[in-house]
Design a protein around this motif. Structure first.
Motif, mmCIF file in Angstrom:
data_model
loop_
_atom_site.group_PDB
_atom_site.id
_atom_site.type_symbol
_atom_site.label_atom_id
_atom_site.label_comp_id
_atom_site.label_asym_id
_atom_site.label_seq_id
_atom_site.Cartn_x
_atom_site.Cartn_y
_atom_site.Cartn_z
ATOM 1 N N GLY A 75 61.035 -16.675 -99.757
ATOM 2 C CA GLY A 75 60.282 -17.792 -100.333
ATOM 3 C C GLY A 75 59.910 -18.864 -99.327
ATOM 4 N N VAL A 76 60.435 -18.772 -98.099
ATOM 5 C CA VAL A 76 60.087 -19.768 -97.075
ATOM 6 C C VAL A 76 58.725 -19.398 -96.482
ATOM 7 C CG1 VAL A 76 60.725 -20.789 -94.862
ATOM 8 C CG2 VAL A 76 62.496 -20.221 -96.533
ATOM 9 N N ARG A 77 57.824 -20.343 -96.493
ATOM 10 C CA ARG A 77 56.479 -20.081 -95.998
ATOM 11 C C ARG A 77 56.469 -20.011 -94.469
ATOM 12 N NH1 ARG A 77 52.549 -24.217 -98.382
ATOM 13 N NH2 ARG A 77 53.648 -25.551 -96.929
ATOM 14 N N GLU A 78 55.841 -18.981 -93.919
ATOM 15 C CA GLU A 78 55.771 -18.820 -92.468
ATOM 16 C C GLU A 78 54.771 -19.805 -91.862
ATOM 17 O OE1 GLU A 78 54.673 -14.840 -91.641
ATOM 18 O OE2 GLU A 78 56.538 -13.975 -92.394
ATOM 19 N N ASN A 79 55.050 -20.172 -90.618
ATOM 20 C CA ASN A 79 54.070 -20.971 -89.879
ATOM 21 C C ASN A 79 52.964 -20.044 -89.394
ATOM 22 O OD1 ASN A 79 55.425 -23.438 -90.073
ATOM 23 N ND2 ASN A 79 56.714 -22.950 -88.320
ATOM 24 N N LYS A 80 51.745 -20.320 -89.762
ATOM 25 C CA LYS A 80 50.634 -19.481 -89.338
ATOM 26 C C LYS A 80 50.122 -19.965 -87.984
ATOM 27 C CE LYS A 80 48.955 -17.908 -93.819
ATOM 28 N NZ LYS A 80 47.786 -17.799 -94.728
ATOM 29 N N GLU A 81 50.097 -19.051 -87.030
ATOM 30 C CA GLU A 81 49.586 -19.390 -85.706
ATOM 31 C C GLU A 81 48.100 -19.094 -85.647
ATOM 32 O OE1 GLU A 81 51.662 -17.791 -82.400
ATOM 33 O OE2 GLU A 81 53.630 -18.099 -83.286
ATOM 34 N N LYS A 82 47.366 -20.016 -85.069
ATOM 35 C CA LYS A 82 45.928 -19.814 -84.921
ATOM 36 C C LYS A 82 45.675 -19.207 -83.543
ATOM 37 C CE LYS A 82 41.454 -22.146 -85.049
ATOM 38 N NZ LYS A 82 40.738 -23.440 -85.157
ATOM 39 N N PRO A 83 45.116 -17.976 -83.485
ATOM 40 C CA PRO A 83 44.871 -17.346 -82.180
ATOM 41 C C PRO A 83 43.893 -18.171 -81.350
ATOM 42 C CG PRO A 83 44.621 -15.761 -83.980
ATOM 43 C CD PRO A 83 44.708 -17.123 -84.600
ATOM 44 N N ARG A 84 44.076 -18.162 -80.043
ATOM 45 C CA ARG A 84 43.144 -18.836 -79.135
ATOM 46 C C ARG A 84 41.774 -18.177 -79.291
ATOM 47 N NH1 ARG A 84 42.898 -21.886 -74.404
ATOM 48 N NH2 ARG A 84 41.595 -21.062 -72.707
ATOM 49 N N ASP A 85 40.724 -18.983 -79.407
ATOM 50 C CA ASP A 85 39.397 -18.415 -79.657
ATOM 51 C C ASP A 85 38.406 -18.681 -78.524
ATOM 52 O OD1 ASP A 85 39.000 -21.110 -79.957
ATOM 53 O OD2 ASP A 85 38.160 -21.005 -81.983
ATOM 54 N N TYR A 86 38.921 -19.018 -77.335
ATOM 55 C CA TYR A 86 38.045 -19.304 -76.198
ATOM 56 C C TYR A 86 37.441 -18.012 -75.670
ATOM 57 C CZ TYR A 86 36.513 -20.937 -71.602
ATOM 58 O OH TYR A 86 35.771 -21.240 -70.490
ATOM 59 N N TYR A 87 36.118 -17.985 -75.531
ATOM 60 C CA TYR A 87 35.423 -16.828 -74.966
ATOM 61 C C TYR A 87 34.786 -17.232 -73.643
ATOM 62 C CZ TYR A 87 31.920 -13.262 -74.111
ATOM 63 O OH TYR A 87 31.164 -12.289 -73.505
ATOM 64 N N VAL A 88 34.978 -16.427 -72.617
ATOM 65 C CA VAL A 88 34.449 -16.713 -71.285
ATOM 66 C C VAL A 88 32.985 -16.271 -71.223
ATOM 67 C CG1 VAL A 88 34.767 -16.430 -68.804
ATOM 68 C CG2 VAL A 88 36.734 -16.237 -70.337
ATOM 69 N N SER A 89 32.076 -17.230 -71.149
ATOM 70 C CA SER A 89 30.652 -16.903 -71.052
ATOM 71 C C SER A 89 30.330 -16.404 -69.648
ATOM 72 C CB SER A 89 29.801 -18.136 -71.360
ATOM 73 O OG SER A 89 29.968 -19.107 -70.336
ATOM 74 N N GLU A 90 29.190 -15.752 -69.498
ATOM 75 C CA GLU A 90 28.774 -15.249 -68.188
ATOM 76 C C GLU A 90 28.605 -16.398 -67.198
ATOM 77 O OE1 GLU A 90 28.448 -12.034 -66.973
ATOM 78 O OE2 GLU A 90 29.599 -11.744 -68.811
ATOM 79 N N GLU A 91 28.095 -17.526 -67.680
ATOM 80 C CA GLU A 91 27.884 -18.683 -66.820
ATOM 81 C C GLU A 91 29.206 -19.203 -66.264
ATOM 82 O OE1 GLU A 91 24.873 -22.537 -67.024
ATOM 83 O OE2 GLU A 91 25.933 -21.911 -68.835
ATOM 84 N N THR A 92 30.199 -19.293 -67.138
ATOM 85 C CA THR A 92 31.530 -19.746 -66.727
ATOM 86 C C THR A 92 32.165 -18.742 -65.773
ATOM 87 O OG1 THR A 92 31.848 -20.932 -68.814
ATOM 88 C CG2 THR A 92 33.824 -20.390 -67.566
ATOM 89 N N TRP A 93 32.057 -17.462 -66.116
ATOM 90 C CA TRP A 93 32.629 -16.396 -65.289
ATOM 91 C C TRP A 93 32.072 -16.456 -63.868
ATOM 92 C CZ3 TRP A 93 36.194 -12.421 -65.844
ATOM 93 C CH2 TRP A 93 36.167 -11.435 -64.857
ATOM 94 N N LYS A 94 30.750 -16.501 -63.753
ATOM 95 C CA LYS A 94 30.114 -16.480 -62.434
ATOM 96 C C LYS A 94 30.497 -17.696 -61.604
ATOM 97 C CE LYS A 94 26.103 -13.674 -63.693
ATOM 98 N NZ LYS A 94 24.642 -13.668 -63.938
ATOM 99 N N ALA A 95 30.606 -18.860 -62.251
ATOM 100 C CA ALA A 95 30.943 -20.086 -61.526
ATOM 101 C C ALA A 95 32.319 -19.976 -60.878
ATOM 102 C CB ALA A 95 30.886 -21.280 -62.477
ATOM 103 N N VAL A 96 33.302 -19.502 -61.641
ATOM 104 C CA VAL A 96 34.668 -19.372 -61.112
ATOM 105 C C VAL A 96 34.755 -18.198 -60.136
ATOM 106 C CG1 VAL A 96 37.091 -18.973 -61.715
ATOM 107 C CG2 VAL A 96 35.663 -20.424 -63.172
ATOM 108 N N TYR A 97 34.123 -17.088 -60.492
ATOM 109 C CA TYR A 97 34.166 -15.885 -59.647
ATOM 110 C C TYR A 97 33.588 -16.183 -58.257
ATOM 111 C CZ TYR A 97 33.550 -10.913 -58.439
ATOM 112 O OH TYR A 97 33.618 -9.681 -57.837
#
Length: 203
Positions: free
Chosen positions: A7-29
Motif C-alpha cells: 500500500g506504500v506508493r512508490e516514488n516515480k522517477e522521471k527519466p532524463r529526456d535530454y536529446y543530443v542534437s546534431e548541432e550540439t554533437w558537432k560543436a563538442v566533437y
C-alpha cells in the motif's frame, strides 16, 4: 507475514529526456581531442555504456565483429564491422581509423592517447568537460548582436550535454525499436522506449 510495504506508493522517477542534437554533437566533437572523438564515435555507433566503451580493446575485434561483454548485465554482443556487400560499416571505419593512427603501444585499448595511455573514467570526464566548455565558449564568441539569443540557447544546450547521453542518442536515431533494443542489449523493448528513446514519434 504481512508485507509492511503493501500500500506504500512508490516514488516515480522521471527519466532524463535530454536529446543530443546534431548541432550540439558537432560543436563538442570538433572541440575534442582525437581520443575523445574516438570515444564519442564508439559510444554512439555501439550504443554501449561509458564503462563498456572504455574497456574496448583490439583483442575484442574478432571475425568481422566487435565483441562486447556488458559490465552491468554480462550481456554478450557481437556488433558487425562489415555490411553484406563486404564494405565497412561506420563502426568498421572508426576502428580502422584508430588502428591506422600512429601511437605508442602501451595498451591494446581502443581509446588511448597518442602516448598509448588508455583513457579511464576520470580522464574521459576531463576531456569531455573541457571540449564542452570550449564549444560553448566558441559559440558565444562567434555570436553577433543579431544571433546572441540563439547562441546563448545553443551554449546552454551544449553545457547540458553529458557523455552518458550518447547511449540514448544512439537508440533514438534508430528507427526500428527492436534494433535499438538489440544494440543496447535490452531484452525488453519497453525499457528502450521509455528510458532511451528521446525523440518524438515521426507523424
Amino acid at each position: 507475514k504481512e508485507n509492511p510495504c503493501r500500500g506504500v506508493r512508490e516514488n516515480k522517477e522521471k527519466p532524463r529526456d535530454y536529446y543530443v542534437s546534431e548541432e550540439t554533437w558537432k560543436a563538442v566533437y570538433n572541440a575534442g581531442t582525437a581520443e575523445l572523438q574516438d570515444a564519442m564515435d564508439l559510444a554512439y555507433l555501439t550504443g554501449q555504456r561509458p564503462a563498456d566503451v572504455l574497456k574496448m580493446a583490439l583483442t575484442d575485434v574478432k571475425d568481422g565483429a566487435l565483441e562486447v561483454r556488458q559490465n552491468k548485465t554480462s550481456k554478450f554482443l557481437r556488433i558487425l564491422l562489415k555490411n553484406e556487400d563486404g564494405s565497412n560499416t561506420e563502426l568498421g571505419n572508426v576502428i580502422d581509423r584508430i588502428k591506422a593512427r600512429p601511437r605508442k603501444v602501451k595498451s591494446l585499448r581502443l581509446i588511448a592517447t597518442a602516448a598509448g595511455t588508455p583513457l579511464n573514467k576520470p580522464t574521459l570526464r576531463i576531456r569531455f568537460d573541457k571540449a564542452r566548455e570550449q564549444a560553448a565558449k566558441r559559440i558565444l564568441d562567434e555570436a553577433t548582436d543579431d544571433t546572441r539569443a540563439e547562441a546563448e540557447a545553443l551554449a546552454a544546450r551544449i553545457r547540458q550535454f553529458q557523455f552518458r547521453d550518447i547511449r540514448p542518442k544512439a537508440a533514438s536515431d534508430i528507427a526500428d525499436l527492436a534494433s535499438a533494443a538489440a544494440l543496447l542489449g535490452h531484452t525488453e523493448q519497453e525499457l528502450t522506449r521509455k528510458v532511451y528513446v528521446r525523440k518524438g514519434a515521426t507523424v
